[in-house]
Scaffold this motif. Structure first.
Motif, mmCIF file in Angstrom:
data_model
loop_
_atom_site.group_PDB
_atom_site.id
_atom_site.type_symbol
_atom_site.label_atom_id
_atom_site.label_comp_id
_atom_site.label_asym_id
_atom_site.label_seq_id
_atom_site.Cartn_x
_atom_site.Cartn_y
_atom_site.Cartn_z
ATOM 1 N N LEU A 31 0.838 -1.192 0.000
ATOM 2 C CA LEU A 31 0.000 0.000 0.000
ATOM 3 C C LEU A 31 0.873 1.241 0.000
ATOM 4 N N VAL A 32 0.400 2.282 -0.664
ATOM 5 C CA VAL A 32 1.129 3.540 -0.778
ATOM 6 C C VAL A 32 0.242 4.668 -0.243
ATOM 7 N N ASP A 33 0.767 5.430 0.694
ATOM 8 C CA ASP A 33 0.074 6.595 1.254
ATOM 9 C C ASP A 33 -1.331 6.296 1.769
ATOM 10 N N PRO A 34 -1.498 5.261 2.610
ATOM 11 C CA PRO A 34 -2.846 5.026 3.140
ATOM 12 C C PRO A 34 -3.281 6.188 4.045
ATOM 13 N N LEU A 35 -4.531 6.534 3.954
ATOM 14 C CA LEU A 35 -5.105 7.594 4.774
ATOM 15 C C LEU A 35 -6.401 7.058 5.383
ATOM 16 N N VAL A 36 -6.470 7.046 6.700
ATOM 17 C CA VAL A 36 -7.647 6.557 7.416
ATOM 18 C C VAL A 36 -8.378 7.758 8.010
ATOM 19 N N THR A 37 -9.647 7.897 7.657
ATOM 20 C CA THR A 37 -10.478 8.963 8.206
ATOM 21 C C THR A 37 -11.570 8.306 9.034
ATOM 22 N N THR A 38 -11.614 8.639 10.327
ATOM 23 C CA THR A 38 -12.611 8.036 11.203
ATOM 24 C C THR A 38 -13.745 9.011 11.478
ATOM 25 N N ALA A 44 -14.946 4.047 9.627
ATOM 26 C CA ALA A 44 -13.687 4.555 9.065
ATOM 27 C C ALA A 44 -13.695 4.356 7.553
ATOM 28 N N VAL A 45 -13.164 5.331 6.855
ATOM 29 C CA VAL A 45 -12.978 5.249 5.413
ATOM 30 C C VAL A 45 -11.472 5.274 5.160
ATOM 31 N N GLN A 58 -7.725 1.998 -3.918
ATOM 32 C CA GLN A 58 -8.867 1.339 -3.290
ATOM 33 C C GLN A 58 -9.407 2.194 -2.158
ATOM 34 N N THR A 59 -10.702 2.058 -1.918
ATOM 35 C CA THR A 59 -11.373 2.804 -0.864
ATOM 36 C C THR A 59 -12.384 1.883 -0.183
ATOM 37 N N PRO A 60 -11.967 1.186 0.877
ATOM 38 C CA PRO A 60 -12.934 0.418 1.651
ATOM 39 C C PRO A 60 -13.519 1.272 2.781
ATOM 40 N N THR A 61 -14.771 1.027 3.108
ATOM 41 C CA THR A 61 -15.427 1.663 4.245
ATOM 42 C C THR A 61 -15.665 0.592 5.298
ATOM 43 N N TRP A 62 -15.117 0.828 6.495
ATOM 44 C CA TRP A 62 -15.201 -0.120 7.605
ATOM 45 C C TRP A 62 -16.237 0.357 8.615
ATOM 46 N N VAL A 63 -17.044 -0.575 9.116
ATOM 47 C CA VAL A 63 -18.029 -0.278 10.150
ATOM 48 C C VAL A 63 -17.892 -1.319 11.256
ATOM 49 N N LEU A 65 -19.585 -3.637 13.644
ATOM 50 C CA LEU A 65 -20.869 -4.304 13.832
ATOM 51 C C LEU A 65 -20.784 -5.185 15.069
ATOM 52 N N SER A 66 -21.867 -5.823 15.424
ATOM 53 C CA SER A 66 -21.860 -6.698 16.602
ATOM 54 C C SER A 66 -20.893 -7.862 16.445
ATOM 55 N N VAL A 67 -20.574 -8.254 15.205
ATOM 56 C CA VAL A 67 -19.654 -9.374 14.946
ATOM 57 C C VAL A 67 -18.212 -8.908 14.756
ATOM 58 N N GLY A 68 -17.969 -7.604 14.862
ATOM 59 C CA GLY A 68 -16.632 -7.051 14.680
ATOM 60 C C GLY A 68 -16.608 -6.052 13.537
ATOM 61 N N ARG A 69 -15.430 -5.559 13.221
ATOM 62 C CA ARG A 69 -15.298 -4.583 12.134
ATOM 63 C C ARG A 69 -15.341 -5.296 10.788
ATOM 64 N N ARG A 70 -16.118 -4.733 9.873
ATOM 65 C CA ARG A 70 -16.291 -5.326 8.553
ATOM 66 C C ARG A 70 -16.267 -4.237 7.485
ATOM 67 N N ILE A 71 -15.765 -4.589 6.302
ATOM 68 C CA ILE A 71 -15.869 -3.702 5.148
ATOM 69 C C ILE A 71 -17.293 -3.811 4.626
ATOM 70 N N VAL A 72 -17.994 -2.673 4.536
ATOM 71 C CA VAL A 72 -19.380 -2.694 4.079
ATOM 72 C C VAL A 72 -19.527 -2.215 2.638
ATOM 73 N N THR A 73 -18.526 -1.527 2.123
ATOM 74 C CA THR A 73 -18.500 -1.152 0.721
ATOM 75 C C THR A 73 -17.043 -0.909 0.336
ATOM 76 N N ALA A 74 -16.723 -1.177 -0.930
ATOM 77 C CA ALA A 74 -15.340 -0.987 -1.374
ATOM 78 C C ALA A 74 -15.297 -0.665 -2.858
ATOM 79 N N HIS A 75 -14.289 0.099 -3.224
ATOM 80 C CA HIS A 75 -14.033 0.443 -4.619
ATOM 81 C C HIS A 75 -12.564 0.184 -4.902
ATOM 82 N N VAL A 76 -12.279 -0.532 -5.986
ATOM 83 C CA VAL A 76 -10.908 -0.813 -6.403
ATOM 84 C C VAL A 76 -10.814 -0.458 -7.883
ATOM 85 N N SER A 77 -9.786 0.288 -8.258
ATOM 86 C CA SER A 77 -9.656 0.647 -9.668
ATOM 87 C C SER A 77 -8.194 0.871 -10.032
#
Length: 90
Positions: A31-38, A44-45, A58-63, A65-77
């Motif tokens: 990964l290059v220059d990851p940026l986490v915005t909470t 977190a995005v 890539q841009t995954p969105t993490w939420v 949930l009751s089962v732990g943190r999960r990616i709920v949407t992602a874009h890869v290009s």
């Protein structure tokens, strides 16, 4: 929802089927220059570029949930044109 380089999946079932059919990521991916915005403790995005056999982003969105943190949407290009700008987050 997951938008991939040449594919897209809607919902958990499609994503699970797609993941099960994919080979492991190639060795040397980084990964290059990851940026986490909470947004509080539960959302977190992440935006980042990646490299191996070319470059992409890539841009995954993490939420949390009751089962732990999960990616709920992602874009890869992969960009079709060279990117503009400094390449350094501000």
């Amino acid at each position: 929802m997951r938008f991939g380089l040449a594919d897209h999946q809607y919902g958990w079932d499609e994503q699970r089927r797609w993941r099960a059919a994919q080979p492991a990521l190639p060795v040397g991916r980084w990964l290059v220059d990851p940026l986490v915005t909470t947004f509080g403790p539960d959302l977190a995005v992440v935006t980042t570029r990646f490299r191996y056999a070319g470059t992409g982003r890539q841009t995954p969105t993490w939420v949390r949930l009751s089962v732990g943190r999960r990616i709920v949407t992602a874009h890869v290009s992969e960009p079709t044109d060279p990117p503009t700008g400094s390449g350094t987050p501000t």
